[in-house]
Structure formats: C-alpha cells, structure tokens
Scaffold this active site. Structure first.
Site, short mmCIF file in Angstrom:
data_model
loop_
_atom_site.label_atom_id
_atom_site.label_comp_id
_atom_site.label_asym_id
_atom_site.label_seq_id
_atom_site.Cartn_x
_atom_site.Cartn_y
_atom_site.Cartn_z
N GLN A 196 -32.59 33.70 37.82
CA GLN A 196 -32.17 34.55 38.94
C GLN A 196 -32.66 33.99 40.27
O GLN A 196 -32.37 34.55 41.32
CB GLN A 196 -32.74 35.96 38.76
CG GLN A 196 -32.28 36.69 37.51
CD GLN A 196 -33.08 37.96 37.29
OE1 GLN A 196 -34.23 37.92 36.84
NE2 GLN A 196 -32.48 39.09 37.62
N GLN A 198 -45.28 43.87 35.20
CA GLN A 198 -44.84 45.26 35.29
C GLN A 198 -43.90 45.60 34.14
O GLN A 198 -43.31 44.72 33.53
CB GLN A 198 -44.12 45.49 36.62
CG GLN A 198 -45.00 45.25 37.84
CD GLN A 198 -44.18 45.26 39.13
OE1 GLN A 198 -43.01 44.87 39.14
NE2 GLN A 198 -44.78 45.71 40.21
N CYS A 204 -17.62 23.18 48.09
CA CYS A 204 -16.34 23.27 48.78
C CYS A 204 -15.41 24.18 47.98
O CYS A 204 -15.14 23.91 46.82
CB CYS A 204 -15.73 21.88 48.93
SG CYS A 204 -14.09 21.88 49.70
N HIS A 229 -27.89 33.62 40.72
CA HIS A 229 -27.89 34.14 42.09
C HIS A 229 -27.81 33.04 43.13
O HIS A 229 -28.03 33.28 44.32
CB HIS A 229 -29.12 35.02 42.32
CG HIS A 229 -29.11 36.26 41.47
ND1 HIS A 229 -30.25 36.97 41.18
CD2 HIS A 229 -28.08 36.89 40.83
CE1 HIS A 229 -29.93 38.00 40.40
NE2 HIS A 229 -28.63 37.97 40.18
N SER A 287 -42.41 31.65 40.24
CA SER A 287 -42.63 30.86 41.45
C SER A 287 -43.77 31.37 42.32
O SER A 287 -44.08 30.75 43.34
CB SER A 287 -41.34 30.81 42.29
OG SER A 287 -40.30 30.16 41.61
N THR A 288 -44.39 32.47 41.94
CA THR A 288 -45.45 33.03 42.80
C THR A 288 -46.65 32.09 42.89
O THR A 288 -47.26 31.97 43.96
CB THR A 288 -45.91 34.41 42.28
OG1 THR A 288 -46.27 34.31 40.89
CG2 THR A 288 -44.82 35.45 42.44
N GLY A 334 -41.31 36.41 34.10
CA GLY A 334 -41.47 36.82 35.50
C GLY A 334 -40.29 37.54 36.10
O GLY A 334 -39.98 37.34 37.27
#
Length: 382
Positions: A104, A231, A132, A124, A46-47, A202
């Site tokens: 996530q 990374q 509800c 997440h 999403s970056t 990502g």
C-alpha cells in the site's frame, strides 16, 4: 482510500520477545515448507526508515485529526535507507520463497531495495513512478514524480512529456475516491488465491479495497493469514497468527530462523551507453538509465565527456562527437547523480565499438555506508 483517523490513536501493543520469537519460528517453518508465500505491507515497514505512518500515535492522519501539522518533508523518502524488513523481503524473493509482494506504500522503497518489478503490486502508486496514458510507457525517477494538483485532485499530470509518443505523463498516486490500478489489483488478487500463507506487515488493514487481498487469504480454509501490526486490525479474527510487534523485530527473527542473512542496502543503477556513427568523423553518444525490465530510469543530473567543456544537464543525455574514433578506443565519461545518498561523481571508461548502434550495459552499485561506487560492465546489446 480512507484518509481519516481518530484523534486518539488505537493503543499499540507489544508482545514479549519470547512470544515474538515463538511466532517467528512458526512463520519461518511455514515459509520454508509452503508453496506460495506472499506478503502485504503498509506504512509500518517504513517507520524505522524515518517515514511516518498514518494511524499511529504520531501518524500523519492522527495528527491531522488533532489539528496538528506533520513535521515531515516529502523529500525525506528519497534519502531513506530501506529498513531491515524491506531488505529481508528482498532476500526472501531472491531465495525463491517470497512469490509476490503487495504493498500500500507510495514511498518507492520496495522497488529501490531490490524487489523485482514483476513481483510487486503497488496498489496505491509510487511517488517515483509516472506513466503515459496515451501509450502506457512507465518512467522511474530519482525525484518525486507527483502532480501539484493545483487545478484538481483528479489532475495527475506531472508536467513532463513521454519520450516515446509525446503524451502527457501522469503520476501513479491513488487519491481519495479513485479506483486502484486494475492490473496491479488483479495480479495481487490472483496471488492471494494461490497463497498458502500471507504475512501482513505494518498495516492497519482499514483501507479498502486493498484489505480484501489479505482477507481473501484469511477466508480460505487451506491458507493461513498472519498479521504483524502494533494496533488491532479489522481482520484479526481471520488471522491464524497475530503478532503485536514492530515489523523489523519480527523479520530479523524470521531470517535468523531461516538462516538467511538480511543484505545491507546497496543502491543499484543500470546504465546504457551507445555510440552511433552518423557520418565520417561524426558520432552521437547517448547515455541513459534503465530498470531490469527495460523501464527508463532517471538518476543522472549531468553527463560530461572527458576533455570536453560541454556538460549535458538534461535528458536525453546526448553528446555529439566530431573526431576520428577507432575500434577499442576509450571514451571517458563523468556522471553526476541526484545525490540523495551523497553519491559522488563517477567516471567510467566506455570502449568504442565500430559496430553500428551497439549498446553497453553497466551495473553501478553504490554503498551509502562507504560512499563508494563499484562498476561492472554487464553485456553488450545489439
């Protein structure tokens, strides 16, 4: 969930375009010839849509570790255009190649891009989804449906009530120390056990227990784990293919190899219109949004009936009609949207049917590029 990061972010590496292209060819071949391909996404997808990641050099938690403030408004996620990676995954799903998506991310972009609700586990949560606890009903909102957490970080109540049973609605966000949603996690794990290929896109893969999903694939002898992240990750040694690249750069190449176009993002809304006869010359017009699986969706600010001064500005959008309606008569509605993508008002002509409680389903498609609506009447539902 691990909400920490070191003050100095891990080094970002970039493979050469030639190496990325070679990896894309390998992945395209595996996707095309495999039987059960799944993807696992993190903030890195999403970056390019303008939403920061967490552990990158300018990530939210990296800056927090440095004592700096992140210059980002949460409302930006509502205006974000899904990235090429988001849209490539939609195309792969529609082609039947992507069997399941595990994410996530809480930004809601996967669902907004067009991923089927039955083909994704949002481990997440989703900042646009609330539910509800009493009856289990879900609601999708075109606004942030997140608790203020004023009383407690464990208090997920959003302040709204369930339209089905009246119970308190709760957000779906998973905060530090909270368990993942059981059904979503179990579905993700079931697909991990079936997968012959899992492509991580990502993600730093440092958050547990979410990272056990790709780990399960990496530990199976007949399955392959591929990781695309700038990374290093803790699962790099389990990966049969490791790509240091931006996810868009990889996915654009993969789609080219597969000869599958990446679709342009179109905002799709589904609208239900119903006219109920209450008595002679007394009718009730009801308008509401709905997802492909029947989940209620809030995307309208107001609804107005032509030649009427009254504007209904809150759900449920119900308009009382005291007039004579004949079969086939057109009721002209003006719809006002939330406007995150600059959507103009839309006028639709709904044809009245004398049959009791007949619903009509309309597909509303909006192009953020041309800023134009396209409306199609899908079907009548009894």
């Amino acid at each position: 969930m691990d909400l920490t990061a070191p003050k100095v972010a891990k080094v970002e590496r970039f493979d050469s375009p030639e190496i990325v292209d070679q990896h894309a060819a390998d992945l395209a071949n595996q996707i095309k010839n495999g039987k059960h391909f799944i993807a696992f996404t993190g903030a890195g997808v999403s970056t390019s849509a303008g939403i920061p990641d967490f552990r990158g050099p300018e990530g939210a938690w990296t800056l927090r570790a440095q004592g700096k403030q992140l210059n980002f408004k949460s409302s930006t996620t509502l205006q974000a255009i899904p990235s090429p990676t988001h849209m490539a995954l939609v195309a792969l799903q529609e082609e039947g190649l992507l069997k399941y998506l595990v994410s996530q991310n809480c930004d809601g972009l996967h669902r907004r891009s067009g991923i089927s609700p039955g083909r994704i586990s949002e481990l997440h949560g989703n900042s646009n989804r609330e539910y509800c606890k009493a009856c289990g009903k879900d609601f999708i909102r075109d606004f942030r449906a997140v608790s203020t957490y004023e009383k407690s970080i464990r208090d997920h109540r959003t302040g709204r009530k369930c339209t089905r049973c009246g119970g308190a609605l709760h957000d779906t966000i998973i905060n530090f120390g909270e368990d993942l949603p059981e059904e979503a996690f179990n579905l993700a794990y079931d697909h991990a056990k079936k997968a012959d290929l899992c492509l991580v896109l990502g993600s730093s893969l440092t958050v547990t227990p979410a990272n056990t999903i790709p780990e399960a694939v990496g530990h199976r002898k007949k399955a392959k784990l591929a990781i695309c992240n700038l990374q290093k990750t803790p699962l790099d040694d389990d990966a049969s293919l490791r790509i240091f690249a931006r996810t868009d750069d990889l996915m654009i190449r993969i789609m080219n190899k597969l000869d599958i176009p990446i679709p342009t993002f179109t905002l799709r809304r589904r609208l239900l219109v119903e006219v109920e006869t209450l008595a002679k010359e007394r009718y009730q017009l009801r308008v509401c949004g709905v997802d492909v699986d029947g989940t209620p969706v809030t995307f309208l600010r107001s609804v107005r009936l032509a030649d009427s001064r009254r504007v209904v500005r809150s759900e449920p959008f119900i308009i009382s009609i005291r007039d004579s309606l004949s079969h086939g008569m057109q009721l002209k509605l003006e719809l006002e949207f939330m406007g995150h993508y600059g959507e103009p008002n839309l006028k639709i002509a709904h044809e009245y049917s004398a049959e009791a409680k007949r619903q009509s389903l309309y597909l509303l498609e909006y192009s953020p590029q041309s800023r134009e609506w396209n409306t199609t009447k899908q079907e009548d539902l009894v």
